[in-house]
Design a protein around this motif. Structure first.
Motif, mmCIF file in Angstrom:
data_model
loop_
_atom_site.group_PDB
_atom_site.id
_atom_site.type_symbol
_atom_site.label_atom_id
_atom_site.label_comp_id
_atom_site.label_asym_id
_atom_site.label_seq_id
_atom_site.Cartn_x
_atom_site.Cartn_y
_atom_site.Cartn_z
ATOM 1 N N UNK A 152 1.229 -1.521 0.130
ATOM 2 C CA UNK A 152 0.041 -0.227 0.514
ATOM 3 C C UNK A 152 1.197 1.221 -0.248
ATOM 4 N N UNK A 153 1.685 0.828 0.770
ATOM 5 C CA UNK A 153 2.756 1.951 0.402
ATOM 6 C C UNK A 153 3.442 2.634 -0.560
ATOM 7 N N UNK A 154 3.852 1.530 -1.332
ATOM 8 C CA UNK A 154 4.618 1.193 -2.462
ATOM 9 C C UNK A 154 3.539 2.179 -3.326
ATOM 10 N N UNK A 155 2.106 1.979 -3.546
ATOM 11 C CA UNK A 155 1.109 1.697 -4.873
ATOM 12 C C UNK A 155 1.188 3.505 -4.657
ATOM 13 N N UNK A 156 0.741 3.817 -3.331
ATOM 14 C CA UNK A 156 1.003 5.877 -2.685
ATOM 15 C C UNK A 156 2.286 6.290 -3.492
ATOM 16 N N UNK A 157 3.100 6.382 -3.080
ATOM 17 C CA UNK A 157 3.992 6.822 -3.389
ATOM 18 C C UNK A 157 3.688 7.138 -4.847
ATOM 19 N N UNK A 158 3.623 6.008 -6.005
ATOM 20 C CA UNK A 158 3.519 5.454 -7.267
ATOM 21 C C UNK A 158 2.066 6.959 -7.570
ATOM 22 N N UNK A 159 1.155 6.773 -7.140
ATOM 23 C CA UNK A 159 0.286 7.370 -6.760
ATOM 24 C C UNK A 159 0.334 8.694 -6.391
ATOM 25 N N UNK A 160 1.120 9.561 -6.107
ATOM 26 C CA UNK A 160 2.229 10.756 -6.004
ATOM 27 C C UNK A 160 2.569 11.706 -7.302
ATOM 28 N N UNK A 161 3.387 10.416 -7.307
ATOM 29 C CA UNK A 161 4.028 10.644 -8.842
ATOM 30 C C UNK A 161 2.689 11.222 -10.081
ATOM 31 N N UNK A 162 1.954 9.735 -9.872
ATOM 32 C CA UNK A 162 1.131 10.747 -11.073
ATOM 33 C C UNK A 162 -0.055 11.113 -10.860
ATOM 34 N N UNK A 189 8.847 8.386 -13.623
ATOM 35 C CA UNK A 189 10.363 8.836 -13.860
ATOM 36 C C UNK A 189 10.820 9.310 -13.234
ATOM 37 N N UNK A 190 10.604 11.164 -14.027
ATOM 38 C CA UNK A 190 10.961 12.182 -13.624
ATOM 39 C C UNK A 190 10.456 12.547 -12.698
ATOM 40 N N UNK A 191 8.676 11.714 -11.481
ATOM 41 C CA UNK A 191 9.234 12.541 -10.212
ATOM 42 C C UNK A 191 9.672 11.133 -10.026
ATOM 43 N N UNK A 192 10.216 10.457 -9.643
ATOM 44 C CA UNK A 192 10.465 9.129 -8.728
ATOM 45 C C UNK A 192 11.366 9.506 -7.797
ATOM 46 N N UNK A 193 11.990 8.505 -6.418
ATOM 47 C CA UNK A 193 13.203 8.942 -6.261
ATOM 48 C C UNK A 193 13.756 7.537 -7.084
ATOM 49 N N UNK A 194 15.182 8.058 -7.307
ATOM 50 C CA UNK A 194 15.804 7.014 -8.611
ATOM 51 C C UNK A 194 16.250 5.163 -8.176
ATOM 52 N N UNK A 195 16.132 5.692 -6.664
ATOM 53 C CA UNK A 195 16.192 4.522 -5.931
ATOM 54 C C UNK A 195 14.790 3.110 -6.006
ATOM 55 N N UNK A 196 13.755 4.272 -6.676
ATOM 56 C CA UNK A 196 12.726 3.467 -7.264
ATOM 57 C C UNK A 196 12.275 3.082 -8.188
ATOM 58 N N UNK A 235 15.395 9.012 0.641
ATOM 59 C CA UNK A 235 15.564 9.636 -1.111
ATOM 60 C C UNK A 235 14.314 10.986 -1.264
ATOM 61 N N UNK A 236 13.090 10.974 -0.776
ATOM 62 C CA UNK A 236 12.397 11.548 -0.670
ATOM 63 C C UNK A 236 12.548 12.632 0.775
ATOM 64 N N UNK A 237 13.205 11.614 1.759
ATOM 65 C CA UNK A 237 13.062 12.662 2.658
ATOM 66 C C UNK A 237 14.573 14.163 2.367
ATOM 67 N N UNK A 238 14.951 13.649 1.465
ATOM 68 C CA UNK A 238 16.780 14.231 1.636
ATOM 69 C C UNK A 238 15.271 14.756 0.550
ATOM 70 N N UNK A 239 15.268 15.028 -0.493
ATOM 71 C CA UNK A 239 14.638 15.888 -1.459
ATOM 72 C C UNK A 239 13.772 17.121 -0.505
ATOM 73 N N UNK A 240 13.089 16.790 0.155
ATOM 74 C CA UNK A 240 11.963 17.607 1.115
ATOM 75 C C UNK A 240 12.555 18.454 2.039
ATOM 76 N N UNK A 241 14.046 17.877 3.447
ATOM 77 C CA UNK A 241 15.240 18.804 3.408
ATOM 78 C C UNK A 241 15.051 19.446 2.354
ATOM 79 N N UNK A 242 15.690 19.888 1.125
ATOM 80 C CA UNK A 242 16.426 20.491 0.885
ATOM 81 C C UNK A 242 15.471 22.020 0.111
ATOM 82 N N UNK A 243 14.688 21.215 -0.092
ATOM 83 C CA UNK A 243 13.526 22.086 -0.762
ATOM 84 C C UNK A 243 13.400 23.035 0.392
#
Length: 264
Positions: A152-162, A189-196, A235-243
């Motif tokens: 569910x967590x994985x799918x939510x991450x995809x939907x956020x990018x969608x 892929x342009x809206x998702x962490x590279x690791x994912x 990775x998302x947390x690093x992006x958030x902190x950078x923003x």
């Protein structure tokens, strides 16, 4: 990591996970684990940071009896900073050559749930609860259920990018809806962490676990899959902190610019 490595066994392996010791080499690993009397570092739920634990798996005479006849053994880990105890109870079936943890306090969940609270910056309250439930279920020997929440967590991450991708006027949502998850991830892929993006097979592992694997299999793979999810969130947390840092810097520069203009 070998499931009989001290860190893996004491702090990550869910209770009731059955470890087959019929292989002589595996049995020797088990004996080394029980005779391991050094110290090791790991997270403390009480201190909410890493600490050092000393290990006591019992006297040599008791262990020799345990190895020969089986039964129940208690291992005690002691935090050298607070004297807090971690008690782990093992059951060894000498006939079947199988060992499993049958009790642990604080639980595996206690060690891990506090560590994921940092993700509240990139997960909603519902998602954070689902991550907590996944860890709690796995800690209590429920492997398939834990995979359900991780997926569910994985799918939510995809939907956020969608949702972000749909803001592009060139986005073809009808085409997207017809794709399998791996293809969807590639489109996003342009809206998702590279690791994912690089490890899109993680979703397939979760789905296979839910539909095809046994409880024990899911429990055995849980830590690996959980770490995969955590790396995505890191990775998302690093992006958030950078923003946040960029916004803070912009505000300070704007304020400084205004001050300088006033002085002129």
């Amino acid at each position: 990591m070998n499931e009989l490595h001290p860190i893996k066994f004491y702090f990550e392996l869910p209770i009731y996970t059955r470890i087959d010791l019929n292989n002589p080499e595996k049995f020797q690993d088990f004996k080394r684990l029980m005779n391991f009397n050094s110290s090791m570092d790991y997270y403390s739920p009480n201190l909410q940071e890493n600490t050092t634990y000393s290990i006591d798996a019992g006297r040599m005479e008791s262990l020799e009896y345990f190895f020969r006849y089986g039964g129940i053994n208690r291992c005690t880990l002691t935090c050298v900073r607070t004297s807090e105890l971690v008690d782990i109870f093992l059951y060894y079936d000498e006939d079947k050559k199988i060992v499993q943890k049958i009790g642990q306090t604080p639980s595996i969940a206690d060690f891990h749930i506090n560590q994921i609270k940092k993700y509240n910056k990139v997960l909603s309250k519902t998602q954070l609860k689902e991550f907590t439930r996944a860890i709690g279920l796995a800690a209590n020997g429920v492997g398939i259920g834990s995979f359900v929440y991780l997926r569910r967590i994985f799918e939510n991450l995809i939907e956020e990018a969608h949702i972000l991708a749909k803001q592009d006027s060139k986005w073809n949502d009808e085409h997207y809806g017809k794709q399998r998850m791996a293809e969807k991830i590639e489109l996003l892929k342009n809206h998702l962490p590279d690791f994912l993006v690089e490890n899109k097979s993680l979703y397939g592992i979760l789905s296979v676990g839910i539909h095809s694997l046994k409880e024990q299999d899911c429990l055995a793979y849980f830590e690996t899959v959980k770490v995969g999810i955590e790396l995505i969130l890191d990775e998302k947390l690093d992006i958030h902190k950078k923003k946040l840092k960029i916004e803070e810097a912009k505000n300070k520069i704007a304020s400084l610019t205004s001050t300088i203009k006033t002085k002129k």
